[in-house]
Every structure is written in structure tokens, then in C-alpha cells.
Design a protein around this motif. Structure first.
Motif, short mmCIF file in Angstrom:
data_model
loop_
_atom_site.label_atom_id
_atom_site.label_comp_id
_atom_site.label_asym_id
_atom_site.label_seq_id
_atom_site.Cartn_x
_atom_site.Cartn_y
_atom_site.Cartn_z
N GLU A 100 11.00 6.43 -10.78
CA GLU A 100 11.94 5.34 -10.51
C GLU A 100 12.32 5.24 -9.05
O GLU A 100 12.81 4.19 -8.59
CB GLU A 100 13.20 5.51 -11.37
CG GLU A 100 14.02 6.75 -11.07
CD GLU A 100 13.55 7.99 -11.84
OE1 GLU A 100 14.28 8.99 -11.85
OE2 GLU A 100 12.44 7.93 -12.42
N ASN A 101 12.08 6.32 -8.30
CA ASN A 101 12.34 6.29 -6.86
C ASN A 101 11.08 6.01 -6.05
O ASN A 101 11.12 6.00 -4.82
CB ASN A 101 12.93 7.62 -6.41
CG ASN A 101 14.27 7.90 -7.05
OD1 ASN A 101 15.14 7.02 -7.11
ND2 ASN A 101 14.45 9.11 -7.57
N GLY A 102 9.97 5.79 -6.76
CA GLY A 102 8.71 5.48 -6.09
C GLY A 102 7.94 6.71 -5.61
O GLY A 102 6.91 6.56 -4.95
N GLN A 103 8.41 7.92 -5.95
CA GLN A 103 7.73 9.13 -5.50
C GLN A 103 6.61 9.52 -6.46
O GLN A 103 6.71 9.30 -7.67
CB GLN A 103 8.73 10.28 -5.38
CG GLN A 103 9.90 9.98 -4.44
CD GLN A 103 9.45 9.67 -3.04
OE1 GLN A 103 8.72 10.45 -2.43
NE2 GLN A 103 9.88 8.54 -2.50
N PHE A 104 5.56 10.10 -5.89
CA PHE A 104 4.46 10.57 -6.74
C PHE A 104 3.80 11.79 -6.11
O PHE A 104 3.88 12.02 -4.91
CB PHE A 104 3.40 9.47 -6.94
CG PHE A 104 2.59 9.16 -5.71
CD1 PHE A 104 1.42 9.85 -5.43
CD2 PHE A 104 2.99 8.16 -4.84
CE1 PHE A 104 0.67 9.57 -4.30
CE2 PHE A 104 2.25 7.87 -3.70
CZ PHE A 104 1.09 8.58 -3.43
N VAL B 102 -4.52 3.97 -4.03
CA VAL B 102 -4.11 2.60 -4.34
C VAL B 102 -3.00 2.61 -5.39
O VAL B 102 -2.92 3.54 -6.21
CB VAL B 102 -5.29 1.74 -4.85
CG1 VAL B 102 -6.35 1.60 -3.77
CG2 VAL B 102 -5.87 2.32 -6.12
N ALA B 103 -2.15 1.58 -5.34
CA ALA B 103 -1.08 1.40 -6.32
C ALA B 103 -1.39 0.15 -7.14
O ALA B 103 -1.71 -0.91 -6.58
CB ALA B 103 0.27 1.28 -5.63
N ILE B 104 -1.27 0.25 -8.46
CA ILE B 104 -1.57 -0.87 -9.36
C ILE B 104 -0.31 -1.15 -10.18
O ILE B 104 0.20 -0.28 -10.87
CB ILE B 104 -2.74 -0.51 -10.30
CG1 ILE B 104 -3.96 -0.08 -9.47
CG2 ILE B 104 -3.09 -1.69 -11.19
CD1 ILE B 104 -5.07 0.51 -10.31
N ALA C 115 0.85 -1.19 0.00
CA ALA C 115 0.00 0.00 0.00
C ALA C 115 0.88 1.24 0.00
O ALA C 115 1.89 1.30 0.70
CB ALA C 115 -0.91 0.00 1.23
N PRO C 116 0.56 2.22 -0.80
CA PRO C 116 1.38 3.43 -0.85
C PRO C 116 1.26 4.24 0.44
O PRO C 116 0.28 4.12 1.18
CB PRO C 116 0.80 4.20 -2.04
CG PRO C 116 -0.61 3.73 -2.14
CD PRO C 116 -0.61 2.30 -1.69
N THR C 117 2.27 5.02 0.70
CA THR C 117 2.16 6.01 1.77
C THR C 117 1.70 7.31 1.12
O THR C 117 2.17 7.67 0.03
CB THR C 117 3.51 6.23 2.47
OG1 THR C 117 4.48 6.69 1.52
CG2 THR C 117 4.00 4.93 3.10
N THR D 224 4.49 1.75 -10.57
CA THR D 224 3.07 1.45 -10.39
C THR D 224 2.23 2.68 -10.68
O THR D 224 2.69 3.81 -10.58
CB THR D 224 2.78 0.97 -8.96
OG1 THR D 224 3.21 1.97 -8.02
CG2 THR D 224 3.51 -0.34 -8.65
N THR D 225 1.01 2.41 -11.07
CA THR D 225 0.06 3.50 -11.29
C THR D 225 -0.65 3.78 -9.98
O THR D 225 -1.23 2.88 -9.37
CB THR D 225 -0.96 3.12 -12.37
OG1 THR D 225 -0.28 2.90 -13.60
CG2 THR D 225 -1.98 4.23 -12.56
N VAL D 226 -0.59 5.03 -9.57
CA VAL D 226 -1.22 5.43 -8.32
C VAL D 226 -2.53 6.15 -8.65
O VAL D 226 -2.55 7.09 -9.44
CB VAL D 226 -0.31 6.36 -7.50
CG1 VAL D 226 -1.00 6.79 -6.21
CG2 VAL D 226 1.01 5.65 -7.18
#
Length: 368
Positions: free
Chosen positions: A107-111, A124-126, A69-71, A87-89
Motif C-alpha cells: 500500500e506504500n508502493g514498496q517492493f 516493470v510495473a503493471i 516506471a518503478p525505481t 501494481t504487479t512488479v
């Protein structure tokens, strides 16, 4: 694995490293096939027709692992956080499930995704395989809490009212934190300052809600004060009204009661001082009156003065002037003064004759 190919063709799912067939099936009359289950991993899918001709392999990755689960946190009117890279958030309305914003984690997981309206959301992350993470709830709240209402302070602490549950931080003019407190369920707070701060010190009282929104109320230790140029004035005279201890640039209005007279408004200077003048009308009612100064943030202060009747000039007394001895000696003798002198001389002469006769009689009696 599911897909489409030539109707009636054989479909094989092979391990690309060993060539082992891990699953096989035949496409139906519509060319649709489904083969499995297979373990997570990389595979090749080939199609073989009835003549034994084999297609080029199609690489496929099987991934049944759900991403974490994303933070997520609300930052203003956007949602920011971290998720599995690539992942698509999706930001979904917590009640309807509607996707209000989506973005791919870098690439670092930031959004960062927004803007979105105030409300409650699920994040949610897909992943590329379609696996969906558990939702992470987040609330977007861009409405700042009401500015705290602050009582006047003597420098020992600050008390007042604010949004229940919000954090109260008291800072000096330079931003140094003096104390912190939490507004209770009834909306009250008290924040003790140690060591105490002197009168005239400017304080920032900051209310911060759970979403991080802030509101600020400024207060000056000791609060505002009022001073009058005189306690008593007469009609047509001018009264100067001075206010101190207001906030810099605070709008201050002035009035005189009990005959309401507005003296307008003015901005306090950088030191919190403001000055008004009141020209007492000639027909202004005699008696007690009140001068009031009302600051937009600091509140009201007042002082009483009295309008008294104009001075009545007193008549000059006509007291006789008695000249000094040396002045009397040099004064000219007037007719009135001569008459007085003659009368006095006559009286002396008569008195002298009577005295002589009395003595002669006494001598005669003695001789006899």
C-alpha cells in the motif's frame, strides 16, 4: 471494452452516475463483443436480449494511464524499490524478457523481489488494467571487487592498485574515514591522509564497486620489520628472529636461506608481533645467510646474519713468575741458589785481591 455474453444480445456501456449510454454493440454469433473507445472512468455494462430483458449491470473500470516506471536498486541478490501501490512488479531478463521474479507493491508502493542471479534486468510495473510502465534497468552484482593491493605506507597516504572505477575509502581501526579516492582506468589509486598517522597504526583500505559490494585490505603504517638476536652465531647456537608490524592474527612463515630451512608458520599476536627460533645445526655452512619472514597480507621482510667458526681455545703461556722482594726474602735457599752464591763470593774475592796488588805496585813506584 471486450467480453462475452449471449449471442445476438445487445450490449450497452453506461455511465453509472447518469445512466448515459456511452457505447453499445451486439454480440456476434459466438457471443463475443467489443465496444469503444470510451474515456477512462467507471462504467456499467448491461446485456439486453431480443425480448428486452436486461441483465444486472457489471461494473467495469477503464484505465488507459500507464503507471510510472518503478525505481529499483539491487540489494545483494534481490531487487528493491518503489512503484504505484497495488501494481504487479516484474523483474525480467534484459535480453530474453523472461520474468525471473514478480511481486505486488504494497500500500506504500514498496517492493522487494528475489533472489535473482547476477545479471542485467528490466523492472516493470503493471497496473490492474494491464497497463505496463516503461522498464527501469538494474544490474544485480553480488561479486565483491578484488581486495585492493596496498603499498606500504609511511602515514602520509595510501597507494596501490584495485578494480578500475571502484571507490577507495581509508579508515582507521575505529572506522573513522581518513581519505577517499577513485581507482583510475589503469587500476591505480593514491589517497592522501591529512593529518598523517603514526607508525604502527592499523588502516582499513576498502574498495567499493558500483553495486555496493566491498572488499577490505588491512595495512599497518610503517609495515613489518624484522630483528635478530645476534648478527653472528656459531654452529649449535640459537638465533631468535622477531617480526613486528604485522597484522593481528596474520599468518607469518619463516625461512632461513641460503641453505633453505623452513621454520614453519605462526599467527602474529594482537600487536602484530611474531617470534621464531633457529637452532643452528652443527654442520651448517659458514658465511652469510638470510632470515626471512613472509606475512600473508603484509609481505616479506628479511635480515642477514653470519655463521662463524667455533672458537678455538688458545694454549696457556708458560711465562716465569718473578716473586716480589718480600716473597724473595722469605723463600728457602735451595742447592742451586747456594752454588750461585758461592760463585759470586769467589768472584768478589778474586777481584779484591787484584785490586790490592795494583795499589801496592803503585805505592812502590811512587817511593822509588
Amino acid at each position: 471494452m471486450t467480453g462475452e455474453t449471449e449471442p445476438g444480445a445487445k450490449v450497452e456501456v453506461r455511465d453509472p452516475g447518469t445512466g448515459e449510454v456511452v457505447c453499445e454493440t451486439v454480440a456476434d454469433e459466438n457471443g463475443v463483443f467489443s465496444c469503444g473507445p470510451v474515456d477512462d472512468g467507471s462504467f456499467e455494462v448491461v446485456v439486453i436480449d431480443e425480448a428486452g430483458n436486461e441483465s444486472d449491470p457489471l461494473p467495469v473500470t477503464v484505465d488507459t494511464t500507464v503507471p510510472e516506471a518503478p525505481t529499483a536498486v539491487a540489494v545483494g541478490d534481490s531487487v528493491e524499490g518503489s512503484a504505484e501501490p497495488g501494481t504487479t512488479v516484474e523483474i525480467r531478463d534484459a535480453e530474453t524478457g523472461e520474468v525471473v521474479c514478480s511481486v505486488v507493491a504494497d500500500e506504500n508502493g514498496q517492493f522487494s523481489c528475489g533472489p535473482v542471479g547476477d545479471g542485467n534486468y528490466d523492472v516493470v510495473a503493471i497496473d490492474p488494467a494491464g497497463n505496463e510502465s516503461a522498464p527501469s534497468p538494474v544490474t544485480v552484482d553480488t561479486v565483491a571487487p578484488e581486495a585492493p593491493s596496498v603499498d606500504h605506507t609511511d602515514g602520509n597516504g595510501v597507494s596501490g592498485t584495485g578494480e578500475p572505477g571502484s571507490k577507495i575509502t581509508v579508515k582507521d581501526e575505529d572506522g573513522n574515514v581518513l581519505c577517499e579516492s577513485i581507482v583510475d582506468a589503469d587500476g591505480n589509486f593514491t589517497c592522501e591522509i591529512s593529518p598523517t598517522v603514526p607508525d604502527g597504526t592499523l588502516l582499513q583500505v576498502i574498495s567499493t564497486d558500483e553495486a555496493g559490494n566491498e572488499s577490505i585490505t588491512w595495512v599497518r603504517v610503517g609495515g613489518p620489520a624484522i630483528a635478530l638476536s645476534a648478527n653472528e652465531v656459531r654452529p649449535t647456537e640459537q638465533l631468535t628472529i622477531t617480526g613486528t608490524g604485522f597484522l593481528p592474527e596474520e599468518t607469518v612463515s619463516a625461512e632461513v636461506h641460503s641453505q633453505p630451512v623452513s621454520l614453519g608458520s605462526a599467527a602474529a599476536d594482537a600487536e602484530g608481533t611474531v617470534v621464531f627460533t633457529f637452532d643452528v645445526p652443527a654442520d651448517f655452512a659458514l658465511g652469510a645467510h638470510t632470515a626471512l619472514l613472509n606475512g600473508a597480507q603484509s609481505g616479506q621482510v628479511s635480515a642477514e646474519f653470519t655463521v662463524v667458526a667455533p672458537d678455538q681455545p688458545l694454549p696457556t703461556p708458560e711465562h716465569p713468575q718473578v716473586p716480589k722482594a718480600e716473597e724473595r726474602a722469605s723463600l728457602p735457599i735451595t742447592g742451586g741458589q747456594i752454588s750461585g752464591l758461592l760463585l759470586a763470593a769467589g768472584a768478589l774475592m778474586v777481584g779484591g785481591l787484584l785490586l790490592l796488588r795494583r795499589r801496592a805496585k803503585e805505592q812502590e813506584e811512587t817511593t822509588a
